[in-house]
Design a protein around this motif. Structure first.
Motif, mmCIF file in Angstrom:
data_model
loop_
_atom_site.group_PDB
_atom_site.id
_atom_site.type_symbol
_atom_site.label_atom_id
_atom_site.label_comp_id
_atom_site.label_asym_id
_atom_site.label_seq_id
_atom_site.Cartn_x
_atom_site.Cartn_y
_atom_site.Cartn_z
ATOM 1 N N LEU A 61 0.812 -1.211 0.000
ATOM 2 C CA LEU A 61 0.000 0.000 0.000
ATOM 3 C C LEU A 61 0.847 1.263 0.000
ATOM 4 N N PHE A 62 2.026 1.191 0.608
ATOM 5 C CA PHE A 62 2.883 2.368 0.664
ATOM 6 C C PHE A 62 4.319 1.950 0.893
ATOM 7 N N SER A 63 5.221 2.686 0.254
ATOM 8 C CA SER A 63 6.644 2.554 0.525
ATOM 9 C C SER A 63 7.276 3.897 0.193
ATOM 10 N N GLY A 64 7.908 4.504 1.192
ATOM 11 C CA GLY A 64 8.528 5.792 0.948
ATOM 12 C C GLY A 64 9.073 6.408 2.213
ATOM 13 N N LEU A 65 9.550 7.632 2.079
ATOM 14 C CA LEU A 65 10.136 8.362 3.191
ATOM 15 C C LEU A 65 9.093 9.278 3.810
ATOM 16 N N VAL A 66 8.995 9.238 5.133
ATOM 17 C CA VAL A 66 8.021 10.043 5.883
ATOM 18 C C VAL A 66 8.696 10.606 7.134
ATOM 19 N N ASP A 67 7.984 11.514 7.801
ATOM 20 C CA ASP A 67 8.516 12.078 9.043
ATOM 21 C C ASP A 67 8.191 11.218 10.261
ATOM 22 N N HIS A 68 6.977 10.660 10.289
ATOM 23 C CA HIS A 68 6.488 10.030 11.518
ATOM 24 C C HIS A 68 5.355 9.082 11.154
ATOM 25 N N VAL A 69 5.278 7.951 11.841
ATOM 26 C CA VAL A 69 4.174 7.008 11.667
ATOM 27 C C VAL A 69 3.641 6.666 13.054
ATOM 28 N N ILE A 70 2.321 6.659 13.182
ATOM 29 C CA ILE A 70 1.663 6.262 14.429
ATOM 30 C C ILE A 70 0.809 5.042 14.099
ATOM 31 N N ALA A 71 0.976 3.974 14.886
ATOM 32 C CA ALA A 71 0.307 2.709 14.585
ATOM 33 C C ALA A 71 -0.397 2.138 15.826
ATOM 34 N N PRO A 72 -1.426 1.293 15.598
ATOM 35 C CA PRO A 72 -2.203 0.714 16.704
ATOM 36 C C PRO A 72 -1.624 -0.612 17.206
ATOM 37 N N GLY A 73 -0.674 -0.554 18.097
ATOM 38 C CA GLY A 73 -0.099 -1.773 18.658
ATOM 39 C C GLY A 73 -1.064 -2.456 19.615
ATOM 40 N N THR A 74 -0.915 -3.747 19.796
ATOM 41 C CA THR A 74 -1.790 -4.469 20.729
ATOM 42 C C THR A 74 -1.569 -4.014 22.170
ATOM 43 N N GLU A 75 -0.402 -3.470 22.452
ATOM 44 C CA GLU A 75 -0.105 -2.973 23.798
ATOM 45 C C GLU A 75 -0.391 -1.475 23.912
ATOM 46 N N GLY A 76 -0.872 -0.886 22.845
ATOM 47 C CA GLY A 76 -1.167 0.546 22.823
ATOM 48 C C GLY A 76 -0.593 1.186 21.579
ATOM 49 N N GLU A 77 -1.099 2.369 21.282
ATOM 50 C CA GLU A 77 -0.642 3.102 20.109
ATOM 51 C C GLU A 77 0.818 3.505 20.294
ATOM 52 N N PHE A 78 1.600 3.477 19.205
ATOM 53 C CA PHE A 78 3.003 3.863 19.286
ATOM 54 C C PHE A 78 3.382 4.678 18.055
#
Length: 135
Positions: free
Chosen positions: A16-33
């Motif tokens: 879906l995506f591959s590239g350079l970004v500043d920041h990614v926020i993801a929904p981990g099972t232990e909490g968002e990171f």
């Protein structure tokens, strides 16, 4: 120019995506990171939810994932999602139709049919997408 994080998000269907970004926020099972360039390496599982890709403080992309894994290495962040949809490409009416179709399939199954669990998980995933679209 500030350093950027290499981010890649892949599902069984496609990248879906591959590239350079500043920041990614993801929904981990232990909490968002959140992950920035030069983050310490780690691996975690993901729960259903929205992965947000940021340029500066602006969210540039929102991708809804159904579970999977996130792997942070010195090379960047890779997310391997069980299923994923870029929310920019999703229409609420289409998701509503998919939910209704899945519910009808579920109602047509006999009690105890092993397909019930997969359909229930699919409905939960679609309802999560629908809720993410509303926000």
């Amino acid at each position: 120019m500030a350093e950027k994080l290499h981010f890649s998000l892949v599902s069984p269907a496609r990248e879906l995506f591959s590239g350079l970004v500043d920041h990614v926020i993801a929904p981990g099972t232990e909490g968002e990171f959140g992950v920035l360039v030069n983050h310490a390496p780690f691996m975690t599982t993901l729960k259903n939810g929205v992965v947000r890709v940021l340029e500066g403080d602006v969210v540039k992309m929102r991708i809804y994932v159904r579970g999977g894994f996130a792997d942070v290495t010195p090379a960047g962040l890779t997310i391997l999602a069980e299923e994923a949809r870029n929310l920019t490409d999703v229409k609420a009416e289409e998701v509503d139709a998919e939910i209704e179709a899945a519910r009808l399939k579920l109602l047509a199954l006999d009690a105890g049919d092993p397909k019930q669990i997969a359909l229930q998980e699919s409905i939960a995933y679609l309802e999560g997408i629908r809720a993410a679209l509303a926000n």
